[in-house]
Every structure is written in C-alpha cells, then in structure tokens.
Scaffold this motif. Structure first.
Motif, mmCIF file in Angstrom:
data_model
loop_
_atom_site.group_PDB
_atom_site.id
_atom_site.type_symbol
_atom_site.label_atom_id
_atom_site.label_comp_id
_atom_site.label_asym_id
_atom_site.label_seq_id
_atom_site.Cartn_x
_atom_site.Cartn_y
_atom_site.Cartn_z
ATOM 1 N N THR A 53 -27.406 21.922 79.098
ATOM 2 C CA THR A 53 -27.363 20.666 79.423
ATOM 3 C C THR A 53 -26.165 20.343 80.514
ATOM 4 N N ALA A 54 -24.834 20.934 80.165
ATOM 5 C CA ALA A 54 -23.989 20.924 81.392
ATOM 6 C C ALA A 54 -24.125 21.580 82.422
ATOM 7 N N VAL A 55 -24.852 22.681 82.683
ATOM 8 C CA VAL A 55 -24.996 23.318 83.949
ATOM 9 C C VAL A 55 -26.260 22.719 84.546
ATOM 10 N N ARG A 56 -27.342 21.938 83.827
ATOM 11 C CA ARG A 56 -28.481 21.861 84.604
ATOM 12 C C ARG A 56 -28.260 20.647 85.437
ATOM 13 N N ARG A 57 -27.251 19.788 85.285
ATOM 14 C CA ARG A 57 -27.229 18.643 85.964
ATOM 15 C C ARG A 57 -27.061 18.699 87.475
ATOM 16 N N GLY A 58 -27.978 18.133 88.422
ATOM 17 C CA GLY A 58 -27.848 18.289 89.554
ATOM 18 C C GLY A 58 -28.926 19.595 90.288
ATOM 19 N N ASN A 59 -29.458 20.193 89.175
ATOM 20 C CA ASN A 59 -30.348 21.355 89.599
ATOM 21 C C ASN A 59 -31.774 21.138 88.650
ATOM 22 N N LYS A 60 -32.461 20.548 89.414
ATOM 23 C CA LYS A 60 -33.982 20.325 89.130
ATOM 24 C C LYS A 60 -34.658 21.450 88.809
ATOM 25 N N ASN A 61 -34.465 22.831 89.354
ATOM 26 C CA ASN A 61 -35.446 23.920 89.283
ATOM 27 C C ASN A 61 -35.115 24.757 87.727
ATOM 28 N N TRP A 62 -34.158 24.292 87.081
ATOM 29 C CA TRP A 62 -33.707 24.957 85.919
ATOM 30 C C TRP A 62 -34.209 23.974 84.617
ATOM 31 N N ASN A 63 -34.559 24.620 83.633
ATOM 32 C CA ASN A 63 -34.794 23.949 82.366
ATOM 33 C C ASN A 63 -34.097 24.614 80.938
ATOM 34 N N ASN A 64 -34.174 24.069 79.995
ATOM 35 C CA ASN A 64 -33.066 24.498 78.949
ATOM 36 C C ASN A 64 -33.732 25.775 78.377
ATOM 37 N N VAL A 65 -35.160 25.821 78.517
ATOM 38 C CA VAL A 65 -35.749 27.115 77.805
ATOM 39 C C VAL A 65 -35.353 28.238 78.699
ATOM 40 N N LYS A 66 -35.406 28.052 80.001
ATOM 41 C CA LYS A 66 -34.919 29.180 81.095
ATOM 42 C C LYS A 66 -33.492 29.748 80.739
ATOM 43 N N ILE A 67 -32.786 28.676 80.714
ATOM 44 C CA ILE A 67 -31.268 28.901 80.418
ATOM 45 C C ILE A 67 -31.100 29.686 79.051
ATOM 46 N N LYS A 68 -31.831 29.126 77.952
ATOM 47 C CA LYS A 68 -31.564 29.876 76.866
ATOM 48 C C LYS A 68 -31.893 31.301 76.743
ATOM 49 N N GLU A 69 -33.141 31.527 77.627
ATOM 50 C CA GLU A 69 -33.466 32.950 77.736
ATOM 51 C C GLU A 69 -32.607 33.857 78.368
ATOM 52 N N VAL A 70 -31.880 33.111 79.455
ATOM 53 C CA VAL A 70 -30.841 33.912 80.351
ATOM 54 C C VAL A 70 -29.684 34.357 79.391
ATOM 55 N N ILE A 71 -29.179 33.069 78.636
ATOM 56 C CA ILE A 71 -28.116 33.371 77.766
ATOM 57 C C ILE A 71 -28.450 34.669 76.715
ATOM 58 N N GLU A 72 -29.684 34.516 76.187
ATOM 59 C CA GLU A 72 -29.963 35.496 75.095
ATOM 60 C C GLU A 72 -30.078 36.993 75.820
ATOM 61 N N LYS A 73 -30.473 36.948 77.127
ATOM 62 C CA LYS A 73 -30.640 38.337 77.733
ATOM 63 C C LYS A 73 -29.527 38.831 78.072
ATOM 64 N N SER A 74 -28.457 37.932 78.113
ATOM 65 C CA SER A 74 -27.336 38.508 78.588
ATOM 66 C C SER A 74 -26.434 38.906 77.573
ATOM 67 N N LYS A 75 -26.909 38.520 76.276
ATOM 68 C CA LYS A 75 -26.165 39.064 74.859
ATOM 69 C C LYS A 75 -24.848 38.467 74.908
ATOM 70 N N LEU A 76 -24.648 37.159 75.455
ATOM 71 C CA LEU A 76 -23.276 36.391 75.581
ATOM 72 C C LEU A 76 -22.786 36.034 74.044
ATOM 73 N N ARG A 77 -23.903 35.876 73.096
ATOM 74 C CA ARG A 77 -23.415 35.467 71.701
ATOM 75 C C ARG A 77 -22.601 36.886 71.172
ATOM 76 N N TYR A 78 -22.703 37.848 71.315
ATOM 77 C CA TYR A 78 -22.019 39.049 70.761
ATOM 78 C C TYR A 78 -20.535 39.038 71.219
ATOM 79 N N ILE A 79 -20.226 38.296 72.099
ATOM 80 C CA ILE A 79 -18.798 38.627 72.724
ATOM 81 C C ILE A 79 -18.085 38.021 71.457
#
Length: 158
Positions: A53-79
């Motif tokens: 929600t924070a990063v999507r402002r002003g970027n109409k090409n992105w959606n929450n599902v895409k951003i969630k997928e990217v976060i999960e593929k980056s393994k960010l949660r394991y930090i």
C-alpha cells in the motif's frame, strides 16, 4: 454517519475504491492453505499489505498481489531470523541484496527503482517489528525514505 447521507455515500465510494484495489490480495489470502495460517503468517501478510500500500501510491501498474509475490520471492521475511547475528555491516549487505532481488523480480514490465525496493523492505520490516524494540534489527534497520522526504530535507538544509 447515518445523519449525513452525503458523507455516508462518500465513505461508501471511498471504501469500494479501496476494496477494489485490495480484493485480489483478499482473494489470494482467503484461498490459501488454512492449516498453515498462524501468527507469523498473519504478521507476514499484514506487512506485505502495508508495504504494498505504501509503495503502490502513484504507481498504477502495480497491485498488492504482485508486490506480495515479489516480497515472498525475495525471502525478505527470513531476515527477521538472523536475530543476534545481525550487525550494521551484515544488515547493509543483506538490505542491498534483497533490494536488488526485488528490483529483478519486478522486471522490465513493472519497473522498480532501488528507492522503491528499499521502501518495500523498510515498511515490511517496520510492520513486522512493530512494538518489538528488543529485536536487533529494530536498532539498525534503515528508515523508509522516499522522494517527498528527500525533497523536504533539501529545503531544510538550504
């Protein structure tokens, strides 16, 4: 709100517009495996939503599902599990690596700058560590910096 029909209608319109933006994420969350759902998974999903929600402002090409997928593929949660082993140097290296992974995952179709990737990381971690000031990351993680903040900082320093 019921006393003012116009105000209520405006609220309903606002709610529907925001619901439309997030309905894909709600659908994805609802139809995932329910037996794997626990407090950690709940916190992760909420952090994905806040970062998206924070990063999507002003970027109409992105959606929450895409951003969630990217976060999960980056393994960010394991930090979060680095715990006592994390220090400034290791965090900076890990942060840069994860930001580059996020940028690569978005690809050319959904361009993502380093600043946008860093904002995803910062908001995600800030949400996950909310209220947990004992976690080593809470003392060293980078704040979410965006163009608005930088522009205002440049005005102050002049």
């Amino acid at each position: 709100m019921s006393e003012n029909p116009r105000c209520f209608r405006l609220f309903c319109i606002w709610f529907l517009i925001n619901l439309k933006c997030d309905i894909e994420l709600l659908y994805a969350v609802y139809f995932t495996e329910k037996e794997n759902y626990n407090q950690d998974e709940h916190s992760h999903r909420f952090a994905c939503w806040t970062a998206a929600t924070a990063v999507r402002r002003g970027n109409k090409n992105w959606n929450n599902v895409k951003i969630k997928e990217v976060i999960e593929k980056s393994k960010l949660r394991y930090i979060l599990f680095l715990n006592q082993k994390i220090n400034d140097s290791l965090y900076s290296t890990t942060h840069k690596t994860i930001c580059n992974m996020i940028m690569n995952e978005f690809g050319e179709k959904y361009f993502c700058s380093f600043g946008q990737a860093a904002k995803i990381v910062a908001i995600y971690l800030k949400t996950r560590l909310m209220g947990n000031q004992e976690h080593p990351l809470s003392k060293i993680m980078h704040p979410p910096i965006d163009s608005v903040l930088l522009r205002n900082l440049s005005k102050v320093s002049e």
